[in-house]
Design an enzyme around this catalytic site. Structure first.
Site, mmCIF file in Angstrom:
data_model
loop_
_atom_site.group_PDB
_atom_site.id
_atom_site.type_symbol
_atom_site.label_atom_id
_atom_site.label_comp_id
_atom_site.label_asym_id
_atom_site.label_seq_id
_atom_site.Cartn_x
_atom_site.Cartn_y
_atom_site.Cartn_z
ATOM 1 N N ASP A 136 13.260 -11.227 -1.008
ATOM 2 C CA ASP A 136 12.701 -11.574 0.306
ATOM 3 C C ASP A 136 13.630 -10.913 1.321
ATOM 4 O O ASP A 136 14.803 -11.283 1.401
ATOM 5 C CB ASP A 136 12.688 -13.100 0.487
ATOM 6 C CG ASP A 136 12.197 -13.496 1.884
ATOM 7 O OD1 ASP A 136 11.974 -14.701 2.108
ATOM 8 O OD2 ASP A 136 12.057 -12.594 2.746
ATOM 9 N N GLN A 146 0.821 -1.215 0.000
ATOM 10 C CA GLN A 146 0.000 0.000 0.000
ATOM 11 C C GLN A 146 0.852 1.260 0.000
ATOM 12 O O GLN A 146 0.616 2.183 -0.786
ATOM 13 C CB GLN A 146 -0.920 0.025 1.235
ATOM 14 C CG GLN A 146 -1.869 1.217 1.248
ATOM 15 C CD GLN A 146 -2.615 1.419 2.551
ATOM 16 O OE1 GLN A 146 -2.253 0.862 3.585
ATOM 17 N NE2 GLN A 146 -3.667 2.224 2.502
ATOM 18 N N TYR A 192 2.229 -6.784 16.520
ATOM 19 C CA TYR A 192 2.631 -5.741 15.563
ATOM 20 C C TYR A 192 3.192 -4.531 16.314
ATOM 21 O O TYR A 192 4.280 -4.049 16.030
ATOM 22 C CB TYR A 192 1.413 -5.323 14.737
ATOM 23 C CG TYR A 192 1.609 -4.183 13.794
ATOM 24 C CD1 TYR A 192 0.898 -2.993 13.964
ATOM 25 C CD2 TYR A 192 2.454 -4.277 12.702
ATOM 26 C CE1 TYR A 192 1.043 -1.945 13.081
ATOM 27 C CE2 TYR A 192 2.608 -3.224 11.806
ATOM 28 C CZ TYR A 192 1.900 -2.069 12.009
ATOM 29 O OH TYR A 192 2.044 -1.022 11.134
HETATM 30 C C1 VAH Z 1 -2.700 -1.437 10.854
HETATM 31 N N1 VAH Z 1 -2.680 0.108 8.980
HETATM 32 O O1 VAH Z 1 -3.911 -1.296 10.896
HETATM 33 C C2 VAH Z 1 -1.876 -0.388 10.108
HETATM 34 C C3 VAH Z 1 -1.538 0.782 10.995
HETATM 35 C C4 VAH Z 1 -2.228 2.298 12.871
HETATM 36 C C5 VAH Z 1 -2.588 1.109 12.032
HETATM 37 O O2 VAH Z 1 -0.291 0.586 11.579
HETATM 38 O O3 VAH Z 1 -2.133 -2.371 11.358
#
Ligand code: VAH
Length: 313
Positions: A54, A14, A144
């Site tokens: 990669d 994106q 994340y």
């Molecule tokens: C997500 N688009 O949703 C990313 C972003 C703040 C959200 O880091 O994981």
């Protein structure tokens, strides 16, 4: 203006597609090598060199840097919040080892600069919900967010110990029309525009009153380039900069769409992503980025909506 050779890793994603096109405009097509594990995004075809990579393959990365005489790397390859919660070990591996491979090669090959995106996902439920500051309590609750916060400290470590000029932005949710988002909790804010045009309705996976920090992609690309082109002595934050532009809820973006598509209807069926969204701040304080390198957003919600609908329609 420069003799930079830029490698963009994750160029078909994106952010990657738009950053590749913007940097090719600015630095010359031949000076921006696009790389991804995936096939080339159709929007990049014919716009400059594209290679398969990669980012977990450090030897291949080192060879590409040498072969193309790369001087800067933008690392965009990552597993985002929603997908990461389904594959935490894989998310940690990709997000951490991918970054460490790039930082190590930047040190070894003495690259001029590295860009690496963090996210407002580093903040957790114990962070201030409104106008969340640059420095505050930061206890991420998604893999994340954990990987992005850990990565921020790796970036600062490589700057302080090895002088690697790595710079970073904590992106909010990004909205764009050129390429699809990749497995984030904020993806609804892109899907809603597509379905407003195709079905005049959208079922959102978050509650309609879920406020999240968001940013329109043209602002995100400009912020990234402005940060990377700022003099090094202006960059006081070597973890990652908060930036902000918009905060809105599904109900508010629906109302913005209804200005142009009065028949549009929104319904909400929250899923597992609601817990992720509820762990993040609703708005961000970006005063440090504004002070250090002059960040300022240009798009508000209605301007973004009008631009999205015009380009998708
Ligand atoms: C997500 N688009 O949703 C990313 C972003 C703040 C959200 O880091 O994981």
């Amino acid at each position: 203006m420069h003799n930079e050779k830029i490698l963009i890793i994750g160029a078909s994603g994106q952010i990657g597609v738009e950053l590749t096109l913007a940097l090719r405009n600015r630095y010359g097509s031949a000076n921006v090598v696009a790389a991804d594990l995936r096939d080339q995004n159709s929007l990049l075809e014919g716009t400059g060199p594209y290679v398969s990579l990669d980012v977990m393959n450090k030897d291949r990365l080192r060879d590409l840097v040498a072969q193309h005489e790369i001087t800067q790397i933008y690392l965009l390859a990552a597993m985002l919040s929603a997908t990461g919660e389904r594959n935490p070990a894989m998310a940690w591996d990709l997000n951490m080892q991918g970054l460490l491979n790039v930082l190590d090669i930047a040190r070894e090959e003495k690259l001029n600069k590295v860009f690496w995106p963090s996210s407002i996902a580093v903040f957790g439920p114990s962070s201030p919900r409104i106008n969340c500051p640059q420095q505050t309590i930061i206890e991420p609750t998604t893999i994340y967010g954990i990987s992005k916060y850990a990565g921020e400290f790796w970036c600062r470590y490589y700057w302080q110990r090895y002088g690697v000029d790595v710079r970073s932005i904590r992106y909010p949710g990004l909205i764009s029309y050129k390429s699809a988002p990749g497995g984030g909790t904020t993806d609804y804010a892109v899907e809603i525009y597509h379905e407003a045009l195709s079905k005049q309705s959208y079922t959102c996976f978050l509650r309609e009153d879920t406020y999240l920090p968001m940013l329109y992609m043209p602002d995100a690309i400009r912020a990234t380039i402005e940060l990377m082109e700022a003099p090094a002595d202006r960059i006081a934050v070597r973890t990652s900069y908060n930036i902000a532009a918009l905060s809105f809820s599904p109900a508010e973006v629906a109302a913005s769409i209804q200005r142009k598509i009065p028949s549009f209807t929104l319904s909400c069926q929250p899923d597992y992503r609601q817990v992720i969204a509820d762990s993040w701040p609703q708005s961000i304080d970006d005063s440090v980025a504004r002070h250090d390198w002059g960040w300022t957003p240009q798009y508000n919600l209605d301007a973004m909506t009008d631009d999205m609908l015009q380009h998708l329609g």
